[in-house]
Design an enzyme around this catalytic site. Structure first.
Site, mmCIF file in Angstrom:
data_model
loop_
_atom_site.group_PDB
_atom_site.id
_atom_site.type_symbol
_atom_site.label_atom_id
_atom_site.label_comp_id
_atom_site.label_asym_id
_atom_site.label_seq_id
_atom_site.Cartn_x
_atom_site.Cartn_y
_atom_site.Cartn_z
ATOM 1 N N ASP A 23 2.376 4.371 0.590
ATOM 2 C CA ASP A 23 2.320 5.826 1.377
ATOM 3 C C ASP A 23 3.481 6.508 1.595
ATOM 4 O OD1 ASP A 23 3.645 4.171 3.147
ATOM 5 O OD2 ASP A 23 2.067 4.264 4.848
ATOM 6 N N PHE B 210 0.926 -1.164 0.226
ATOM 7 C CA PHE B 210 -0.070 -0.040 -0.031
ATOM 8 C C PHE B 210 0.826 1.174 0.070
ATOM 9 C CE2 PHE B 210 -2.053 -3.367 2.813
ATOM 10 C CZ PHE B 210 -2.754 -3.867 1.982
ATOM 11 N N ASP C 262 3.874 -5.687 3.731
ATOM 12 C CA ASP C 262 3.691 -4.184 4.059
ATOM 13 C C ASP C 262 2.995 -4.219 5.599
ATOM 14 O OD1 ASP C 262 1.465 -2.093 4.526
ATOM 15 O OD2 ASP C 262 2.361 -1.416 2.522
#
Length: 339
Positions: A238, A236, A312
């Site tokens: 970020d 993910f 992750d």
């Protein structure tokens, strides 16, 4: 209009053309080895993944499914302008910052009798009412109230048009992770985390993928977590995990980019350097996963259950835990609704 590449395809496309961010294969192998040694630990089991956020409602209630939807819909941009000026939320005797301040605010509202997880309510909540829900217990308010309000009410209206709950909304996707990500993105505009890079439409879908992973986590905790193709999900993208990957030597920034970030320059969403940081981070985790699977097959003679999303879920708390040791590596700052 051409459809964007999937997050996995996008990451490879970006990594192969990137000018300022590079995947370091030696570092990738070291991280794969590090995870290989932890492969049987709690962090990489389903129960480790579903160790529910202490602020979430009990997973056996449908309220928990809507709670995940509400928090994931507003899960973006928590970094403070200055480190000492953090938004803080006190809930049940504990003080929370960052993403956890949002979880705390939603749970505090529930404790106060606000029906914040009910789509009928949050699809019509006023900005003033949401400001009260998200109020800070420090002098620094939670950033981007207007954008959070727009994202939440818009998503709430979509749920109301699709059966009135997130569970019913997801029932259209036949327990298929790929269909879930695509269905969320097609129906809820704030989840359309897309960009154009070197003339190609690409996607990262960070919040849509987290929403699918969190939905799976709750269903798994209820004994209903049958989503066989969860491997479709990538890391993910970020601002915390890229910092951890640079610290671990699996990702490398050019000197120019490192200087830019150290000077505190804001990167706008969708600009080349920001796309390269996010795209190369995803591809870096893909390479880590590929090496890890090879190690498990060669040494243990079996296939590996650890997918990119689980890697992750290990790297994010790792980066948070070691933030002091990696303070010399700057986090990139982008104010947007995608992460």
């Amino acid at each position: 209009m051409e459809k964007p590449l999937s997050p996995r395809e996008s990451s490879q496309f970006v990594a192969e053309r990137s000018r300022d961010v590079f995947v370091d294969e030696d570092g990738v192998k070291r991280v794969a080895q590090m995870i290989y040694e932890l492969r049987e630990s709690e962090e990489f089991t389903a129960s480790g993944w579903k160790m529910m956020n202490p602020l979430a409602p009990s997973p056996d209630s449908d309220e928990a499914i809507n709670w995940v939807f509400v928090t994931d819909t507003m899960n973006f941009s928590f970094w403070p302008e200055r480190e000492e000026e953090q938004c803080e939320v006190v809930c049940r005797g504990n003080t929370y910052r960052g993403y956890m301040s949002l979880c705390a605010a939603v749970t505090r509202a529930m404790d106060e009798g606000v029906p914040i997880t009910n789509p009928t309510y949050f699809s019509q909540i006023s900005e003033a009412e949401l400001a009260k829900v998200l109020r800070s217990d420090s002098d620094t308010p939670m950033p981007m109230l207007k954008e959070r309000h727009q994202a939440l009410t818009e998503a709430g209206r979509v749920l109301m048009e699709h059966g009135g709950s997130f569970r019913v909304f997801m029932s259209h996707c036949e327990n298929d992770a790929e269909k879930m990500v695509k269905y969320i993105v097609e129906n809820i505009p704030s989840y359309r985390d897309e960009a154009t890079y070197e003339g190609k439409r690409i996607s990262f879908y960070k919040r849509a993928q987290i929403l699918v992973a969190d939905f799976w986590g709750i269903m798994e905790a209820r004994g209903e977590g049958n989503i066989p193709n969860l491997d479709y999900l990538t890391m993910f993208a970020d601002y915390r995990v890229p910092q951890g990957l640079v610290y671990l030597g699996a990702l490398r920034y050019s000197d120019t980019l490192m200087e830019t970030l150290k000077n505190g320059e804001l990167l706008s969403s969708g600009e080349r350097r920001e796309v390269e940081i996010r795209g190369c981070s995803i591809w870096c985790v893909e390479r880590i996963r590929q090496h890890l699977w090879k190690l498990v097959e060669e040494r243990d003679g079996k296939s590996c259950h650890i997918n990119s999303a689980l890697i992750d879920f290990y790297l994010w708390p790792y980066a948070k835990k070691h933030h002091k040791e990696m303070a010399h590596i700057p986090i990139h700052h982008t104010r947007c609704i995608y992460y």
